[in-house]
Scaffold this motif. Structure first.
Motif, PDB file in Angstrom:
ATOM      1  N   ALA A  85       0.837  -1.204   0.000  1.00  0.00           N
ATOM      2  CA  ALA A  85       0.000   0.000   0.000  1.00  0.00           C
ATOM      3  C   ALA A  85       0.874   1.256   0.000  1.00  0.00           C
ATOM      4  CB  ALA A  85      -0.939  -0.006   1.206  1.00  0.00           C
TER       5      ALA A  85
ATOM      6  N   PHE B   7       3.851   1.485  -1.241  1.00  0.00           N
ATOM      7  CA  PHE B   7       4.405   1.604  -2.595  1.00  0.00           C
ATOM      8  C   PHE B   7       3.361   2.147  -3.564  1.00  0.00           C
ATOM      9  CE2 PHE B   7       5.014  -0.457  -6.807  1.00  0.00           C
ATOM     10  CZ  PHE B   7       6.055   0.361  -7.226  1.00  0.00           C
ATOM     11  N   PHE B   8       2.141   1.635  -3.461  1.00  0.00           N
ATOM     12  CA  PHE B   8       1.085   2.116  -4.359  1.00  0.00           C
ATOM     13  C   PHE B   8       0.918   3.643  -4.247  1.00  0.00           C
ATOM     14  CE2 PHE B   8      -3.383   3.482  -4.602  1.00  0.00           C
ATOM     15  CZ  PHE B   8      -3.570   3.354  -5.979  1.00  0.00           C
ATOM     16  N   LEU B   9       0.827   4.128  -3.010  1.00  0.00           N
ATOM     17  CA  LEU B   9       0.612   5.576  -2.834  1.00  0.00           C
ATOM     18  C   LEU B   9       1.808   6.375  -3.360  1.00  0.00           C
ATOM     19  CD1 LEU B   9      -1.037   5.641   0.717  1.00  0.00           C
ATOM     20  CD2 LEU B   9      -2.168   5.738  -1.496  1.00  0.00           C
ATOM     21  N   ARG B  10       3.004   5.862  -3.128  1.00  0.00           N
ATOM     22  CA  ARG B  10       4.200   6.567  -3.627  1.00  0.00           C
ATOM     23  C   ARG B  10       4.237   6.526  -5.156  1.00  0.00           C
ATOM     24  NH1 ARG B  10       9.471   4.550  -0.640  1.00  0.00           N
ATOM     25  NH2 ARG B  10      10.301   6.539  -1.341  1.00  0.00           N
ATOM     26  N   SER B  11       3.795   5.421  -5.735  1.00  0.00           N
ATOM     27  CA  SER B  11       3.815   5.313  -7.193  1.00  0.00           C
ATOM     28  C   SER B  11       2.839   6.286  -7.843  1.00  0.00           C
ATOM     29  CB  SER B  11       3.479   3.887  -7.630  1.00  0.00           C
ATOM     30  OG  SER B  11       2.071   3.685  -7.613  1.00  0.00           O
ATOM     31  N   ARG B  12       1.973   6.872  -7.006  1.00  0.00           N
ATOM     32  CA  ARG B  12       1.045   7.880  -7.533  1.00  0.00           C
ATOM     33  C   ARG B  12       1.542   9.305  -7.226  1.00  0.00           C
ATOM     34  NH1 ARG B  12      -0.006   4.154 -10.132  1.00  0.00           N
ATOM     35  NH2 ARG B  12      -1.960   2.987 -10.220  1.00  0.00           N
ATOM     36  N   GLY B  13       2.713   9.409  -6.622  1.00  0.00           N
ATOM     37  CA  GLY B  13       3.317  10.731  -6.441  1.00  0.00           C
ATOM     38  C   GLY B  13       3.396  11.244  -5.013  1.00  0.00           C
ATOM     39  N   LEU B  14       2.820  10.502  -4.050  1.00  0.00           N
ATOM     40  CA  LEU B  14       2.909  10.958  -2.656  1.00  0.00           C
ATOM     41  C   LEU B  14       4.272  10.572  -2.079  1.00  0.00           C
ATOM     42  CD1 LEU B  14      -0.581   9.902  -1.255  1.00  0.00           C
ATOM     43  CD2 LEU B  14       0.156  12.147  -2.040  1.00  0.00           C
ATOM     44  N   ASP B  15       4.860  11.464  -1.256  1.00  0.00           N
ATOM     45  CA  ASP B  15       6.141  11.079  -0.670  1.00  0.00           C
ATOM     46  C   ASP B  15       5.900  10.098   0.490  1.00  0.00           C
ATOM     47  OD1 ASP B  15       5.465  12.623   1.544  1.00  0.00           O
ATOM     48  OD2 ASP B  15       6.516  14.383   0.771  1.00  0.00           O
TER      49      ASP B  15
ATOM     50  N   GLU C 192       8.155   8.063  -5.730  1.00  0.00           N
ATOM     51  CA  GLU C 192       7.343   9.271  -5.907  1.00  0.00           C
ATOM     52  C   GLU C 192       7.995  10.250  -6.885  1.00  0.00           C
ATOM     53  OE1 GLU C 192       8.562   8.113  -3.095  1.00  0.00           O
ATOM     54  OE2 GLU C 192       9.216   9.678  -1.692  1.00  0.00           O
TER      55      GLU C 192
ATOM     56  N   LEU D 107      -4.808  -2.796  -5.132  1.00  0.00           N
ATOM     57  CA  LEU D 107      -5.071  -3.062  -3.716  1.00  0.00           C
ATOM     58  C   LEU D 107      -6.339  -2.380  -3.242  1.00  0.00           C
ATOM     59  CD1 LEU D 107      -1.699  -2.361  -1.893  1.00  0.00           C
ATOM     60  CD2 LEU D 107      -2.796  -4.585  -2.201  1.00  0.00           C
TER      61      LEU D 107
END
Lengths: 438, 246
Positions: free
Chosen positions: A381, A383-391, B73, B88
């Protein structure tokens, strides 16, 4: 101080005697404290929490000075949460800080000392009879030492607008102080009240809050309670909240534990009439070296009562959380429907939680379940959020907040929800930074 | 835009990629096909920056920069997007809230002004239409209670919203019925542009009936063993992977 020195110290600490009729009970409570002494980790109920850090500090009785309290209340963002508020500083009711609008006829909202003199008939039947001090050292000490507190009475059939109860410790700079806030809420038949309790200190010093709150719900009464514990990082918070539910009464308690170096929060509810409904929600969030212990007990003494309990914990740094929840179904409490869940999120390798859900059932015709989990943030999870641009920091914060959301989402009062979410996101933000560094 | 040179990578000590060479230019659509275990998803994850892979040899340049040195990021903000094979469910995290934060992080990086709630919602409305997605799904926590098809649409919707330069679609077609596949492919086709490159990773030729690639590569045992145009996919479909593996 050693435990026995500490006991002797608090036994001799002076307090005002209070009304004649209450003295035998307070004397008895003092005797019980003398007999029990401070609990140790050999006591089953204190297995995971050592009170040694508290015992070794000699806390002087708080002065009750309320200078600057207004500003502190504003600092904590709790000045406008409800139309009405009552304030106690070091357990002493402050007339100056109370703010009451037009209360419905028959409602009494005042200091407990005043109520014990002026409304003995409403206090005596309940005071010390809901929260049993006989086997609880801290409740016994509170009962013996509390000189004042807050009293709220809502007569039958009346709905009271939300009211805040602020318990502030003066937290003097010239040495650690203790206070014993005491609160009694009596709800008449079919009445309804929303009560928001907040606990914090005037300064970020070491102090000890030793609180007891008793809540009586007559038949069909509805209580919606929120407790926001925001004590200082060096503060100690020991508190018991006990509720007694009459027939078809509805009791909801939301506990938010954010502050204190060491906190112990007991929430106990007992059904003494059929058909009652009890919901206990809790969220404890600890960082650094904090220790927060949550104990709950629900006594199903009567048939056809429902209880729902969800406690969630977020532990970071080297902090420690405890959940110990007991559901006790008595022999003739058939058709009991009880569910208890405890979920924990550990944000660091060194954070720790002890969870002990307990069911004790003495009737066959019941529906009961319990469960507990301990987990960490899901790497996928993150990684998913970071892969969308969040640090990383934002991803940790968002997921942690997401974990807490089903508790904060249950707050029915919008201003309370707002302040809770703000406090929580401030704390989670700090914890996410701490985790990111780690 | 993307240059992969002799890329070798291990997972838990086992060599999965054994020397990948691939160049993708702006405007191109590449399909990477291969049997299970050939390293397709590993390649996608390494490009997006997932942890747990050890690159032992080779390099990856993205717009002339060392991609492997960048945090996930940073890659996203520089325009890389990965559509996940298994999206997910993330309970408690509201989809709209998360996407607004993500989009604004990317816009900030590109020195564009952050969008306020109203502009953001207008943009969302426009992009959900592209994948025929029910906008109310976005009020839920991320993917919570979504069907398989809804999750995949959500990935393509996010791609449309975040407007990447290089989109990597990891088996976006797996587990989709033909109607959902058509919708997803329609969304992807609408996003094809001369500025944007796409890498489609797929096990099946079926997807390529709807999204026609410029190049097809066959991956086997961690290497690209054959490259060609769309006819290569047809040939694979007829002869099976045994043809290239043999």
């Amino acid at each position: 101080m050693t435990a026995s020195e500490a006991k002797a110290y608090y036994l001799t600490q002076p307090s005002a005697p209070g009304p004649e009729w209450a003295r035998p009970v307070r004397q008895k409570a003092l005797e019980r404290f003398a007999a029990l002494g401070f609990p140790t980790t050999h006591d089953e109920d204190w297995k995971y929490t050592s009170v040694e850090p508290l015992v070794k500090i000699p806390f002087a009785a708080g002065s009750g000075g309320d200078d600057g309290a207004e500003r502190r209340i504003a600092d904590f963002g709790v000045e406008d949460l409800t139309p009405n508020r009552l304030v106690a500083v070091d357990g002493r009711f402050s007339n100056r800080l109370a703010r009451l609008g037009d209360l419905p006829k028959g409602v009494i909202a005042c200091g407990l000392a005043q109520a014990m003199s002026a409304h003995r008939n409403l206090v005596e039947p309940y005071w010390t009879r809901i929260a049993d001090y006989r086997e609880q050292a801290f409740s016994a000490l509170n009962t013996a030492r509390a000189e004042d507190g807050i009293f709220l009475f809502v007569p039958a059939g009346v709905t009271l607008a939300p009211i805040q109860l602020l318990f502030i410790s003066s937290a003097a700079e010239d040495g650690p102080t203790v206070s014993h806030p005491r609160c009694l809420v009596v709800l008449g038949r079919g009445s309804q009240a929303t009560v928001v309790e907040s606990y914090f200190g005037m300064r970020d010093e070491a102090y000890w809050t030793n609180a007891v709150t008793e809540i009586v719900l007559d038949d069909n009464a509805v209580f919606d309670g929120y407790k926001i514990q925001m004590e200082s990082e060096r503060g100690f918070h020991i508190a018991t909240q006990e509720a007694r539910l009459g027939r078809d009464a509805v009791f909801t308690s939301h506990s938010f534990a954010l502050g204190a170096e060491l906190a112990r929060n007991d929430v106990n509810a007992a059904f003494v009439g059929e058909g009652g409904d009890c919901t206990l929600n809790g969220l404890y969030v600890t960082a650094g070296f904090q220790h927060v212990d949550n104990h709950t007990r629900i006594d199903h003494k009567q048939p056809r009562c429902t209880s729902r309990e969800l406690y969630k914990g977020i532990m970071g740094g080297k902090s420690r959380g405890v959940f110990n929840g007991k559901i006790y179904v008595h022999a003739h409490a058939e058709k009991t429907d009880a569910r208890q869940t405890n979920r924990n999120l550990l944000l660091s390798e060194e954070a720790w939680v002890d969870t002990k859900p307990q069911l004790e059932i003495h009737n066959n015709d019941v529906k009961c379940s319990h469960g507990s989990t301990i987990g960490q943030l899901d790497d996928d999870a993150v990684f998913f959020l970071r892969s969308r641009g969040l640090d990383l920091h934002a991803a940790i914060g968002l997921l942690t907040q997401g974990f807490a959301n089903d508790i904060t989402g249950r707050v029915k009062q919008a201003p309370v929800a707002e302040v809770m979410e703000r406090k929580l996101s401030e704390k989670i933000d700090l914890m996410a930074q701490e985790k990111e560094r780690w | 835009m993307l240059v992969i040179k002799n890329l070798h990578a291990n997972v838990e000590g086992r060599e999965i990629l054994r020397g990948i060479d691939l160049t993708v230019n702006a405007g191109e659509v590449h399909a990477i096909m291969g049997p299970n275990g050939s390293g397709k998803s590993t390649l996608a994850h390494i490009l997006a920056g997932r942890e747990g892979y050890e690159v032992t040899e080779g390099q990856v340049l993205y717009q002339g920069k060392d991609l492997l040195a960048m945090a996930p990021e940073e890659r996203a903000r520089e325009g890389i997007f990965l559509a996940f094979q298994y999206p997910l469910e993330i309970p408690g995290v509201n989809t709209t809230y998360f996407l607004k934060a993500a989009l604004n992080a990317i816009r900030k990086h590109r020195s564009q002004p952050e969008l306020d709630a109203m502009d953001f919602l207008a943009l969302v409305k426009e992009k959900t239409k592209l994948v025929e997605m029910d906008q109310s799904l976005l009020n839920r926590p991320i993917n919570e209670g979504f069907s398989g098809g809804e999750k995949k649409r959500n990935e393509i919707f996010q791609m449309a919203l975040l407007d990447p330069k290089l989109a990597i679609l990891d088996e976006t077609d797996s587990g989709l019925d033909i109607d959902a596949l058509r919708v997803v492919a329609g969304g992807v086709n609408a996003l094809r542009s001369p500025e944007r490159a796409m890498v489609l990773i797929t096990h099946y030729q079926r997807l390529l009936n709807y999204i026609v690639p410029d190049y097809v590569h066959v991956l086997s045992e961690g290497r690209i063993v054959k490259s060609g145009d769309k006819r290569l996919a047809q040939e694979l479909e007829e002869k099976g992977y045994g043809w290239v593996e043999g």
